[in-house]
Design a protein around this motif. Structure first.
Motif, mmCIF file in Angstrom:
data_model
loop_
_atom_site.group_PDB
_atom_site.id
_atom_site.type_symbol
_atom_site.label_atom_id
_atom_site.label_comp_id
_atom_site.label_asym_id
_atom_site.label_seq_id
_atom_site.Cartn_x
_atom_site.Cartn_y
_atom_site.Cartn_z
ATOM 1 N N ARG A 13 0.818 -1.212 0.000
ATOM 2 C CA ARG A 13 0.000 0.000 0.000
ATOM 3 C C ARG A 13 0.855 1.267 0.000
ATOM 4 O O ARG A 13 0.383 2.325 -0.429
ATOM 5 C CB ARG A 13 -0.954 -0.002 1.202
ATOM 6 N N THR A 16 1.959 1.928 -3.630
ATOM 7 C CA THR A 16 0.724 2.148 -4.368
ATOM 8 C C THR A 16 0.204 3.561 -4.152
ATOM 9 O O THR A 16 -0.342 4.185 -5.076
ATOM 10 C CB THR A 16 -0.348 1.125 -3.956
ATOM 11 N N THR A 42 -6.372 -2.072 -4.209
ATOM 12 C CA THR A 42 -5.694 -1.802 -2.944
ATOM 13 C C THR A 42 -6.654 -1.941 -1.773
ATOM 14 O O THR A 42 -6.296 -2.478 -0.722
ATOM 15 C CB THR A 42 -5.085 -0.389 -2.962
ATOM 16 N N ASP A 46 -6.622 -4.540 1.436
ATOM 17 C CA ASP A 46 -6.707 -4.183 2.851
ATOM 18 C C ASP A 46 -7.510 -5.210 3.624
ATOM 19 O O ASP A 46 -7.236 -5.488 4.801
ATOM 20 C CB ASP A 46 -7.342 -2.792 2.980
ATOM 21 N N ASP A 71 -2.421 1.778 6.207
ATOM 22 C CA ASP A 71 -3.728 2.382 5.947
ATOM 23 C C ASP A 71 -3.639 3.897 6.086
ATOM 24 O O ASP A 71 -4.166 4.653 5.265
ATOM 25 C CB ASP A 71 -4.777 1.844 6.920
ATOM 26 N N LEU A 74 -1.637 5.459 3.164
ATOM 27 C CA LEU A 74 -2.441 5.480 1.936
ATOM 28 C C LEU A 74 -3.478 6.599 1.971
ATOM 29 O O LEU A 74 -3.552 7.433 1.048
ATOM 30 C CB LEU A 74 -3.134 4.131 1.748
#
Length: 201
Positions: A13, A16, A42, A46, A71, A74
């Motif tokens: 992530r 990304t 993505t 998760d 998290d 991102l």
């Protein structure tokens, strides 16, 4: 530590996020569509990393910590990128971003202090709900440029009205996510306030 598949999905992530931000600012055709579907993949990841970790009995303190941290990276990266776009560069949205950043730094700092005392602060229901609403909100906001830029020329009807509805829906979801962000952050700090006690073991 040997990285397993769930942890690799979790760590993916981070790069990304950079890819998504780059695509958000690209002006070539279909970049918005690519950004939307990469984000969807993505978001599925998760859920998938936790599912695989539980199914394969690979749940670890590292996985719990990094799942919550990636998290945050991102979502915060994408929120900052949104603020830099003209349609989101206005005070209410900026306030939501700043509240989210403050909350995440406070909770992450608490997690690091807790880790020094052997306490792992895993994601709880309120934090998971906050993340879910954030992901859905971002999904709506990324869908709008895909619709208005990439698909509008291909459709036999105007899409501006639909784009406005989707944009407002995403914004409303961000408001809900921000409320959950603040309330869950307060809940974390209250529940684990003992980690700030120097006498705590």
């Amino acid at each position: 530590m040997k990285l397993n598949l769930p942890n690799l999905i979790t760590l993916s992530r981070i790069p990304t996020m950079f890819l998504l931000v780059w695509l958000m600012y690209c002006e070539w055709r279909w970049s918005a569509t690519l950004a939307f579907w990469i984000f969807i993949a993505t978001a599925i990841g998760d859920w998938l990393d936790g599912y695989l970790a539980r199914k394969q009995n690979l749940v670890s303190n590292f996985g719990k910590f990094m799942d919550a941290l990636t998290d945050k990276i991102l979502i915060l990266g994408l929120m900052v990128a949104f603020v830099s776009l003209p349609q989101y560069n206005w005070p209410p949205f900026l306030v939501m971003v700043l509240l989210t950043i403050c909350r995440e730094f406070l909770v992450s700092g608490m997690r690091m202090v807790a880790a020094t005392k052997g306490v792992v602060v895993a994601a709880e229901r309120g934090g998971k709900a906050k993340t879910l609403f954030q992901l859905i909100a971002v999904g709506f906001l990324l869908f709008v440029p895909m619709l208005e830029i990439d698909f509008a020329p291909l459709l036999p009807f105007p899409v501006s009205e639909y784009g406005t509805i989707l944009h407002r829906t995403g914004y409303a979801l961000f408001i809900v996510a921000t409320v959950l962000t603040v309330t869950s952050g307060i809940s974390y700090l209250r529940k684990y306030q003992q980690v700030f006690d120097d006498s705590a073991k």
